[in-house]
Design a protein around this motif. Structure first.
Motif, short mmCIF file in Angstrom:
data_model
loop_
_atom_site.label_atom_id
_atom_site.label_comp_id
_atom_site.label_asym_id
_atom_site.label_seq_id
_atom_site.Cartn_x
_atom_site.Cartn_y
_atom_site.Cartn_z
N LYS A 94 28.94 77.77 -5.06
CA LYS A 94 29.01 78.35 -3.71
C LYS A 94 28.34 79.72 -3.70
CE LYS A 94 32.40 77.60 -0.90
NZ LYS A 94 33.69 77.55 -0.18
N ILE A 95 27.37 79.88 -2.81
CA ILE A 95 26.67 81.15 -2.63
C ILE A 95 26.62 81.46 -1.14
CG2 ILE A 95 24.50 82.41 -2.96
CD1 ILE A 95 23.90 80.64 -5.33
N ASN A 96 27.07 82.63 -0.76
CA ASN A 96 27.10 83.05 0.65
C ASN A 96 27.82 82.03 1.54
OD1 ASN A 96 25.63 85.40 0.05
ND2 ASN A 96 23.67 84.33 0.30
N GLY A 97 28.90 81.48 1.02
CA GLY A 97 29.73 80.58 1.81
C GLY A 97 29.27 79.15 1.87
N ALA A 98 28.15 78.81 1.19
CA ALA A 98 27.63 77.44 1.22
C ALA A 98 27.52 76.89 -0.20
CB ALA A 98 26.27 77.41 1.91
N THR A 99 27.99 75.66 -0.38
CA THR A 99 27.88 74.99 -1.69
C THR A 99 26.59 74.19 -1.69
OG1 THR A 99 30.29 74.82 -1.71
CG2 THR A 99 29.09 73.57 -3.37
N SER A 100 25.48 74.86 -1.96
CA SER A 100 24.15 74.25 -1.81
C SER A 100 23.34 74.24 -3.09
CB SER A 100 23.35 75.00 -0.73
OG SER A 100 24.06 75.10 0.48
N TRP A 101 23.90 74.78 -4.18
CA TRP A 101 23.10 75.00 -5.38
C TRP A 101 23.71 74.36 -6.62
CZ3 TRP A 101 18.64 78.11 -4.97
CH2 TRP A 101 18.50 78.76 -3.74
N TYR A 102 22.84 73.77 -7.45
CA TYR A 102 23.20 73.42 -8.81
C TYR A 102 22.83 74.60 -9.70
CZ TYR A 102 23.78 68.45 -7.65
OH TYR A 102 24.21 67.26 -7.12
N ASN A 103 23.68 74.88 -10.65
CA ASN A 103 23.41 76.00 -11.56
C ASN A 103 23.23 75.46 -12.97
OD1 ASN A 103 23.10 78.46 -12.70
ND2 ASN A 103 25.16 79.22 -12.29
N PHE A 104 22.00 75.61 -13.53
CA PHE A 104 21.70 75.15 -14.87
C PHE A 104 21.36 76.36 -15.74
CE2 PHE A 104 20.38 71.76 -11.93
CZ PHE A 104 21.18 70.72 -12.39
N GLY A 105 22.36 76.87 -16.43
CA GLY A 105 22.13 77.99 -17.33
C GLY A 105 21.54 79.21 -16.64
N GLY A 106 22.05 79.50 -15.46
CA GLY A 106 21.58 80.67 -14.72
C GLY A 106 20.43 80.37 -13.78
N ILE A 107 19.88 79.15 -13.85
CA ILE A 107 18.80 78.74 -12.95
C ILE A 107 19.39 77.90 -11.83
CG2 ILE A 107 16.64 77.47 -12.76
CD1 ILE A 107 16.12 78.07 -15.67
N GLY A 108 19.17 78.31 -10.59
CA GLY A 108 19.72 77.59 -9.45
C GLY A 108 18.69 76.67 -8.82
N LEU A 109 19.11 75.47 -8.47
CA LEU A 109 18.25 74.52 -7.76
C LEU A 109 18.96 74.05 -6.51
CD1 LEU A 109 16.71 72.27 -10.58
CD2 LEU A 109 15.53 73.95 -9.17
N GLN A 110 18.25 74.06 -5.40
CA GLN A 110 18.81 73.67 -4.11
C GLN A 110 18.24 72.31 -3.72
OE1 GLN A 110 18.13 76.57 -1.06
NE2 GLN A 110 19.63 75.68 0.35
N PRO A 111 19.02 71.24 -3.85
CA PRO A 111 18.48 69.88 -3.60
C PRO A 111 17.99 69.65 -2.18
CG PRO A 111 20.89 69.85 -3.83
CD PRO A 111 20.43 71.21 -4.25
N SER A 112 18.52 70.39 -1.21
CA SER A 112 18.09 70.19 0.17
C SER A 112 16.61 70.53 0.36
CB SER A 112 18.94 71.05 1.12
OG SER A 112 18.81 72.42 0.83
N GLU A 113 16.07 71.40 -0.50
CA GLU A 113 14.65 71.75 -0.38
C GLU A 113 13.75 70.59 -0.79
OE1 GLU A 113 13.36 74.25 1.00
OE2 GLU A 113 15.09 75.57 1.23
N PHE A 114 14.22 69.73 -1.68
CA PHE A 114 13.43 68.59 -2.14
C PHE A 114 13.71 67.34 -1.30
CE2 PHE A 114 14.43 71.40 -5.70
CZ PHE A 114 13.16 71.72 -6.15
N ALA A 115 14.88 67.31 -0.67
CA ALA A 115 15.27 66.14 0.13
C ALA A 115 14.35 65.94 1.32
CB ALA A 115 16.72 66.30 0.61
#
Length: 425
Positions: free
Chosen positions: A99-120
């Motif tokens: 959860k970042i800024n109130g939204a659960t939108s990110w996967y966190n892989f060893g400090g690297i965040g990926l937002q699946p909605s950008e690829f969807a």
């Protein structure tokens, strides 16, 4: 059909590649300006925002090569698989995401965040193209329209649960594609009417808007009867439905606004519509963004010379409000140039889409153009105060690896599909 060559760069549209390079490069310059300080201007300082963005740009190169490596038919054959994978990732982020800024939108892989909605967005565009390019598909049939809406709004549903309403809005861009492929204009007109009624209801209240709408329907009915006495007999059900739907719809807007929207969301609409003024609270970002842009004048203050940008007057300026940096340091001329570059990009994509030799590539191309248009229009409109803050990035400009890679994926899949036409008879 002729056999495609092994050269992955054969037949690609270099104008689109050049536009991509220019936009990404100019975007990085503005991220550098908005996130660097006089004390720290080391370009290869990878602990900074601009340094990290440089890494994201560097990693975009293998992403591009990976995209071009696959035969263009791969994207058509595996469109449904890629779409399902994107749905799984969107559903999974609700459980395993950060959860970042109130939204659960990110996967966190060893400090690297990926937002699946950008690829969807890209995978939804592929799935839509796959569905609509079927020879048996007829968009005028209601069952096919239902299938189409499910494909478009199913990922939007998962994104809404995060919640990330800005990303949800992007999926309405697909209606431009549907209209191009034969969907009646009434759907777009309905959407426009919905927006107008929403704004009027918020501005003037449901009672006034509802009374006005019912009066207009009554007036139209009386005029119809005046022209033809049989009008009411043949249109009674439609007239009754208009009364009921209008009443429920407007009251529904009022209920949603007062009981469903969060207070900060209502505040943004109130500020945008001029009902309240809050330049120090919820409207602070928009207020400072507008002042920053206007301070640039005609030709701007110069690269790294924007005192408001350097003074961090606009919070998180390197993300959704990056266009305010362009306005201050490059002025009206630079801001207009950015819009012109995006217009050329959109025109080129639409032009190439129209000359495609298969329907799948054409529909995907229009999807790409529509998504880019929606992002650019809403983001710039938000930054200059025409739209409320909804958290939509400016393609290739806003900071973030997921955003950059998502737009890169979107564009270069089309470039790969377009290159395929060179080998069709």
């Amino acid at each position: 059909m002729r056999q495609e060559r092994n050269n992955i760069f054969a037949g690609i549209d270099w104008l689109l590649v050049l536009l991509y390079i220019i936009l990404v490069g100019f975007g990085w310059m503005n991220i550098y300006a908005s996130s660097s300080t006089e004390e720290s201007r080391e370009i290869f300082d990878f602990s900074t925002k601009y340094g990290k963005q440089l890494i994201f740009i560097g990693l975009s190169i293998p992403v591009i090569i990976f995209i071009l490596f696959f035969n263009s038919k791969f994207y058509e054959q595996f469109a449904s698989v890629l779409y399902i994978i994107s749905l799984v990732l969107l559903a999974g982020v609700l459980v395993f995401g950060k959860k970042i800024n109130g939204a659960t939108s990110w996967y966190n892989f060893g400090g690297i965040g990926l937002q699946p909605s950008e690829f969807a967005k890209a995978f939804t565009a592929l799935a839509l193209a796959k569905l609509m390019s079927d020879r048996q598909y007829n968009l005028k049939l209601l069952k096919n329209q239902a299938k189409t809406f499910i494909v478009i709004f199913l990922p939007a549903f998962f994104i809404a649960l995060q919640p990330d309403m800005g990303s949800v809005l992007i999926y309405f861009a697909f209606f431009f594609v549907l209209n191009r492929e034969g969907l009646t204009l009434s759907y777009i007109l309905f959407g426009a009417t919905t927006i107008i009624l929403f704004i009027l209801t918020i501005s003037f209240g449901s009672k006034w808007v509802l009374s006005s709408c019912l009066f207009i329907i009554t007036l139209a009915t009386l005029y119809g009867i005046y022209k033809d006495k049989r009008f009411f007999r043949f249109n009674a059900l439609k007239i009754f439905s208009s009364y009921v739907f209008t009443t429920l719809f407007i009251l529904g807007i009022s209920y949603t606004y007062n009981n469903v929207l969060e207070q900060h969301q209502k505040d943004r609409f109130d500020i945008l519509l001029g009902k309240v003024e809050d330049n120090k609270g919820i409207g602070y970002n928009s207020f400072q963004s507008e002042k920053t842009i206007s301070s640039g004048g005609l030709s701007g203050k110069g690269f790294l010379q924007g005192d408001r940008t350097q003074g961090n007057f606009v919070p998180e300026q390197h993300t959704d409000y990056i266009y305010s940096t362009v306005g201050e340091e490059w002025g009206f001329i630079g801001s207009t140039l950015v819009i012109i570059l995006f217009m050329i990009l959109l025109y080129r994509i639409i032009y190439l889409s129209e000359i495609q030799t298969n329907k799948f590539a054409r529909i995907y191309g229009y999807s790409v153009a529509s998504i880019f248009f929606f992002h650019v229009a809403v983001n710039i409109g938000m930054v200059i105060g025409l739209f409320p803050t909804v958290g939509i990035p400016l393609p290739f400009f806003s900071y973030g690896g997921s955003s950059l890679w998502g737009f890169t994926l979107l564009l270069f899949i089309f470039i790969r599909l377009d290159a395929h036409k060179k080998y069709d008879w």
